[in-house]
Design a protein around this motif. Structure first.
Motif, PDB file in Angstrom:
ATOM      1  N   ASP A   1      10.638  -8.950  13.953  1.00 42.54           N
ATOM      2  CA  ASP A   1      11.727  -8.660  13.025  1.00 42.54           C
ATOM      3  C   ASP A   1      11.364  -8.329  11.854  1.00 42.54           C
ATOM      4  N   PHE A   2      11.597  -6.934  11.385  1.00 39.07           N
ATOM      5  CA  PHE A   2      11.139  -6.122  10.481  1.00 39.07           C
ATOM      6  C   PHE A   2      12.001  -5.153   9.619  1.00 39.07           C
TER       7      PHE A   2
ATOM      8  N   GLN B   1       0.870  -1.318   0.046  1.00 38.38           N
ATOM      9  CA  GLN B   1       0.072   0.146   0.127  1.00 38.38           C
ATOM     10  C   GLN B   1       0.905   1.225   0.028  1.00 38.38           C
ATOM     11  N   LEU B   2       1.993   1.073   0.911  1.00 35.18           N
ATOM     12  CA  LEU B   2       2.840   2.401   0.942  1.00 35.18           C
ATOM     13  C   LEU B   2       3.976   2.422  -0.265  1.00 35.18           C
ATOM     14  N   GLY B   3       3.830   1.530  -1.234  1.00 37.62           N
ATOM     15  CA  GLY B   3       4.918   1.610  -2.289  1.00 37.62           C
ATOM     16  C   GLY B   3       6.198   1.106  -1.747  1.00 37.62           C
ATOM     17  N   LEU B   4       6.311   0.818  -0.761  1.00 33.86           N
ATOM     18  CA  LEU B   4       7.724   0.077  -0.036  1.00 33.86           C
ATOM     19  C   LEU B   4       8.058  -1.314  -0.307  1.00 33.86           C
ATOM     20  N   GLU B   5       9.254  -1.395  -0.162  1.00 31.05           N
ATOM     21  CA  GLU B   5       9.644  -2.959  -0.295  1.00 31.05           C
ATOM     22  C   GLU B   5      10.393  -3.521   1.103  1.00 31.05           C
ATOM     23  N   PRO B   6       9.940  -4.804   1.523  1.00 30.13           N
ATOM     24  CA  PRO B   6      11.036  -5.506   2.627  1.00 30.13           C
ATOM     25  C   PRO B   6      12.007  -5.884   2.000  1.00 30.13           C
ATOM     26  N   TRP B   7      13.145  -6.159   2.838  1.00 32.43           N
ATOM     27  CA  TRP B   7      14.318  -6.822   2.181  1.00 32.43           C
ATOM     28  C   TRP B   7      14.288  -8.234   2.737  1.00 32.43           C
ATOM     29  N   PHE B   8      13.514  -8.624   3.743  1.00 30.96           N
ATOM     30  CA  PHE B   8      13.229 -10.102   3.988  1.00 30.96           C
ATOM     31  C   PHE B   8      11.746 -10.037   4.497  1.00 30.96           C
ATOM     32  N   HIS B   9      11.402 -11.326   4.555  1.00 29.81           N
ATOM     33  CA  HIS B   9      10.082 -11.540   4.961  1.00 29.81           C
ATOM     34  C   HIS B   9      10.068 -11.194   6.379  1.00 29.81           C
ATOM     35  N   PRO B  10       9.148 -10.423   6.975  1.00 30.32           N
ATOM     36  CA  PRO B  10       8.920 -10.166   8.302  1.00 30.32           C
ATOM     37  C   PRO B  10       8.730 -11.388   9.190  1.00 30.32           C
ATOM     38  N   SER B  11       9.332 -11.371  10.474  1.00 30.77           N
ATOM     39  CA  SER B  11       9.075 -12.323  11.309  1.00 30.77           C
ATOM     40  C   SER B  11       8.172 -11.730  12.336  1.00 30.77           C
ATOM     41  N   VAL B  12       7.299 -12.879  12.992  1.00 32.18           N
ATOM     42  CA  VAL B  12       6.575 -12.502  14.140  1.00 32.18           C
ATOM     43  C   VAL B  12       6.324 -13.716  14.904  1.00 32.18           C
ATOM     44  N   ALA B  13       6.634 -13.762  16.295  1.00 35.05           N
ATOM     45  CA  ALA B  13       6.693 -15.110  17.061  1.00 35.05           C
ATOM     46  C   ALA B  13       6.187 -14.760  18.621  1.00 35.05           C
ATOM     47  N   ILE B  14       5.918 -15.785  19.169  1.00 36.21           N
ATOM     48  CA  ILE B  14       5.168 -15.547  20.544  1.00 36.21           C
ATOM     49  C   ILE B  14       5.838 -16.135  21.519  1.00 36.21           C
TER      50      ILE B  14
END
Length: 455
Positions: free
Chosen positions: A293-294, A256-269
């Motif tokens: 981790d983003f 939506q923002l027209g931006l790119e990640p350089w790796f797939h985000p991590s989310v853990a519990i």
């Protein structure tokens, strides 16, 4: 001297685009305190981004290249890239309109010495945005390799650097086929003058300029704002939302923002009574400690951030004291590590000193800090690895001034409120080393983000 030569990016953008970039007139500056709920900075459009990237690239070529070639005693630096197969250094030297090398692109830097400007030449059909002068006329010399060899031979350099390195992927861009073609065309007397350009490649990629540091806080604030949104009730509904849903929310939000990640985000519990990290389809519940981790790539600069959040139980107003202390411990190790940065000190030495001080203070650390900038895991010496807390060949290089770092580490601690369970308090914040001190670019997390349970 470098700062005087860099034109203010804000002034240039204002002159080029007028009111369209008015939001950039009050830039975010480096600070030690991270905003709790940061607002998303304005996102530049494509033309504004290109203007910013080209301005910064031109300044980098003007200032860094002469400095590092003279520092390393190199007369000629040659690089080769092929379309869709750009090596890391060449890729970082392409202007915003030239997204890829054309056919075969050969770049040559020549330092004539005596204080004269470094020549920037390209033995290709194109001039690369005016940053490199085209130096090949196929009508006069159809053989591109011979044209490059003749150009170099005419300058009779004592040292010819090519990008080859067994240790650093950033400096290993010369492929076997291209090396054979180049040396086959080069006069035999010059072949013995070929040396590794490893140090040049690392120094070029790791060095941050004043113009880059002018925009880096805004780039990082953008990432922080997206993390703050992810760790909120706007995205997470306790008892409903899964860890992987938050991961994919990040990806959709960046689209939506027209931006790119350089790796797939991590989310853990992490959860009381449960060993290790829970991921994937696991549903987020009240009482959970969340970790993310983003990182994004924006204006050719990368961010890499790890934050913690706690999902409040009904009636709770804060995270348990043991969890809060865990983040305090990680902040302490950040400060210990920052004090160990010194120009000329190896990454391995900084790791050993930081670990020794942290352990002596009763902490249980794991340090795995890395350079950041044009790449997320950037060029330069590493300071530890999560799976190796001892000296490593990749940490043997020295720390230099004007470099950016991802201060990445964790501490472990037993949490009383969780029955003494050992919890992992991961933290990662981006910082700049000016040669004397390490300062966070847009602050750091010092308080665990709180997510209401809604009950």
């Amino acid at each position: 001297m470098m700062a005087k030569r860099v034109i203010s990016g804000l002034a240039l953008l204002a002159a080029m685009f007028g009111p369209a970039t008015a939001a950039m007139s009050a830039p975010i500056v480096m600070n030690e305190t991270e905003a709790q709920t940061p607002a998303l900075p304005p996102i530049l459009n494509a033309r504004e981004r290109a203007a910013t990237e080209n301005r910064i690239l031109a300044a980098r070529l003007d200032t860094i290249i002469p400095a590092i070639m003279r520092e390393q005693g190199i007369d000629v630096w040659l690089m080769v890239a092929r379309e869709y197969f750009e090596e890391p250094v060449v890729a970082s030297m392409l202007d915003a309109e030239n997204m890829h090398a054309r056919r075969r692109t050969i770049l040559i830097f020549h330092d004539p010495g005596h204080g004269k400007p470094v020549e920037r030449l390209t033995v290709s059909r194109y001039g690369l945005g005016g940053l490199f002068a085209p130096a090949w006329d196929p009508n006069k010399q159809p053989d591109q390799w011979q044209a490059a060899a003749d150009l170099i031979a005419a300058r009779d350099p004592a040292k010819i650097a090519i990008n080859t390195s067994d240790l650093y992927q950033f400096a290993d861009g010369m492929t076997l086929s291209q090396y054979e073609k180049f040396t086959g065309a080069l006069p035999a007397a010059l072949r013995s003058r070929i040396v590794s350009g490893e140090a040049l490649a690392i120094r070029w990629l790791e060095t941050r300029t004043p113009a880059e540091m002018e925009i880096y806080p805004s780039v990082l604030r953008t990432a922080h704002a997206v993390i703050a949104e992810a760790f909120s009730r706007a995205v997470i509904t306790p008892g409903v939302t899964t860890a992987e849903q938050v991961q994919w929310w990040y990806r959709d939000r960046l689209l939506q923002l027209g931006l790119e990640p350089w790796f797939h985000p991590s989310v853990a519990i992490q959860r009381a009574g449960v060993k290790g990290m829970l991921e994937g389809a696991e549903v987020i519940q009240p009482g959970d400690l969340l970790w993310t981790d983003f990182g994004i790539n924006y204006l050719r600069l990368n961010t890499d951030t790890q934050h913690l959040a706690y999902v409040l139980k009904p009636g709770e107003r804060d995270a348990p004291a043991g969890l809060r202390q865990g983040l305090v411990n990680s902040n302490r190790v950040q400060d210990i590590l920052r004090r160990q940065f010194a120009v000329g000190r190896s990454g391995n030495a900084a790791l050993a000193l930081a670990r020794a001080e942290a352990v002596a203070a009763g902490l249980d650390p794991s340090i795995y800090t890395h350079p950041i900038g044009l790449h997320g895991h950037g060029a330069g010496p590493s300071i530890g690895f999560w799976d190796n807390q001892n000296a490593d060949p990749r940490g043997s290089g020295v720390i230099n001034a004007n470099t950016a770092w991802s201060i990445e580490l964790t501490t472990y601690a037993a949490v009383p409120e969780w029955g003494g369970q050992r919890v992992d308090f991961r933290s990662e914040e981006n910082a700049f080393f000016d040669g004397k001190t390490v300062r966070f670019i847009d602050g750091r997390q010092t308080e665990i983000t709180l997510i209401p349970s809604g009950q």
